[in-house]
Design a protein around this motif. Structure first.
Motif: not given
Length: 400
Positions: A318-336
């Motif tokens: 789901r859309l909200e699942d993207l925020l916790d996707d392990p691959h995206l987090n491992e590659v540093g996709f989400w930046e704060m």
């Protein structure tokens, strides 16, 4: 190190999504993008839900990072003169104003080429020159409807609908950025700029036709247009015992491994399924077998089995699942980051990497007219001239 477009100046007279996604792509690669905004600014500042302050919607923030904003009323002579001064120094001009509007404002290619022969003039428009739709207004839903995108849903589900994102804007905007790159490359060899026209309708018609023309490619047609695999009601995440999964074996190795994984190894010898062509011609039967098998186990069980078999598969997000996707987090996709006026924000990093260097700094999406004074100074205006322009309304700046 800096991005591959470092040193390229882009004057951005675009709004909403199709233009800003183009210019954000250029900005992310190091271009100095100057967003020229009319009084009130880009409508996307207000159009999307979710904002901490007026004129700074979350959607605007996502589409307008790495840009500077100058507020100009180009209907006033001083504002128009400032825009022309910018264009005289620019490498690229991008607009999604209708061609007739550009001509009325003296911003058509012929006029600007006389001012700056090296200028790349990119016009993103709804419809291409020469056809009856030329100069008509359109937004993404109009193009989805006309180009056959909505029609693919009718074939698949019995009811036309739109992809729930402005897909045609994204595609046309990215095509425009690509075309600008091509034009800049040619200018490096010739020294001369050129006009680039990117019509949304024709680009989406090409997009749909490449996927679905199929048997209608031939003259006379060998069958009905449309890839029946993609138009199948089973072309979607499929139910498992406890959720959904997408499993998509394609070549023979994957298909035969999938048959073994579901306990039906004999299907690899079935003439309906033993080649890619056969599976395509009997897609409905193949998809029904796949759907029935996946209902028998949980999503986690299937993911483990299919990973062992090296069959392409993924859980349904789901859309909200993207925020916790392990691959995206491992590659540093989400930046704060801390936006100077909007507080703590989350952003998606630039996905593509260049070994020769990337943009070193990230500029926050600008408040309306944030950089008006700085850009006018770059054009040679003194403080008195700038103050006069702001007093008369020819230029304006962020008042917050």
């Amino acid at each position: 190190m800096s991005g591959p477009l470092d040193g390229v100046r882009v004057v951005d007279l675009t709004t909403v999504v199709v233009g800003p996604i183009c210019t954000r792509t250029l900005a992310d690669q190091g271009a100095d993008v100057i967003k020229v905004e009319a009084p009130g600014g880009d409508i996307l500042r207000y159009l999307a839900a979710g904002s901490r302050s007026p004129a700074m919607s979350g959607k605007f923030i996502n589409f307008n990072r790495n840009k500077r904003s100058i507020g100009l009323d180009i209907k006033r002579p001083e504002g128009a003169a400032a825009l022309r001064a910018l264009l005289a120094q620019a490498d690229v001009f991008v607009s999604n104003v209708r061609p007739a509007g550009l001509e009325r404002a003296g911003l058509d290619f012929a006029t600007l080429a006389a001012l700056n022969p090296r200028l790349i003039h990119c016009s993103i428009q709804a419809f291409g020159r020469g056809g009856r739709y030329f100069n008509r207004p359109a937004y993404d839903p109009v193009i989805q409807s006309l180009s056959g995108v909505a029609g693919t849903f009718e074939r698949a589900t019995g009811e036309p609908r739109f992809v729930p994102m402005v897909m045609t804007d994204h595609i046309a905007g990215l095509v425009a950025a690509q075309c600008i790159g091509f034009a800049l490359y040619r200018r490096e060899r010739t020294g001369v700029g050129e006009a680039v026209e990117v019509p949304m309708f024709e680009n989406m018609a090409s997009f749909v036709a490449s996927e679905h023309l199929g048997a209608a490619t031939f003259d006379p047609p060998l069958g009905q247009a449309g890839d029946e695999r993609l138009l199948s009601p089973y072309y979607r995440p499929l139910p498992t015992k406890d959720g959904y999964i997408t499993a998509h074996p394609n070549d023979n190795r994957q298909a035969f491994a999938f048959f073994a994984a579901i306990g039906r190894p004999e299907l690899k010898d079935d003439p309906r399924f033993n080649t890619p062509k056969a599976r395509s011609e009997h897609a409905a039967a193949f998809f029904e077998i796949r759907a029935a098998a996946l209902r028998e186990k949980t999503t986690a069980e299937w993911l483990e089995i299919l990973a062992e078999a090296d069959v392409p598969a993924a859980p349904y997000s789901r859309l909200e699942d993207l925020l916790d996707d392990p691959h995206l987090n491992e590659v540093g996709f989400w930046e704060m980051d801390d936006h100077p006026t909007e507080g703590r924000i989350r952003r998606a990093r630039i996905a593509n990497r260049f070994g020769g260097g990337m943009r070193e700094e990230t500029l926050p999406a600008p408040r309306l007219g944030r950089d008006t004074r700085a850009i006018l100074r770059e054009l040679g205006h003194d403080e008195e001239s700038i103050a006069t322009m702001i007093e008369t309304g020819a230029a304006f700046e962020d008042a917050s």
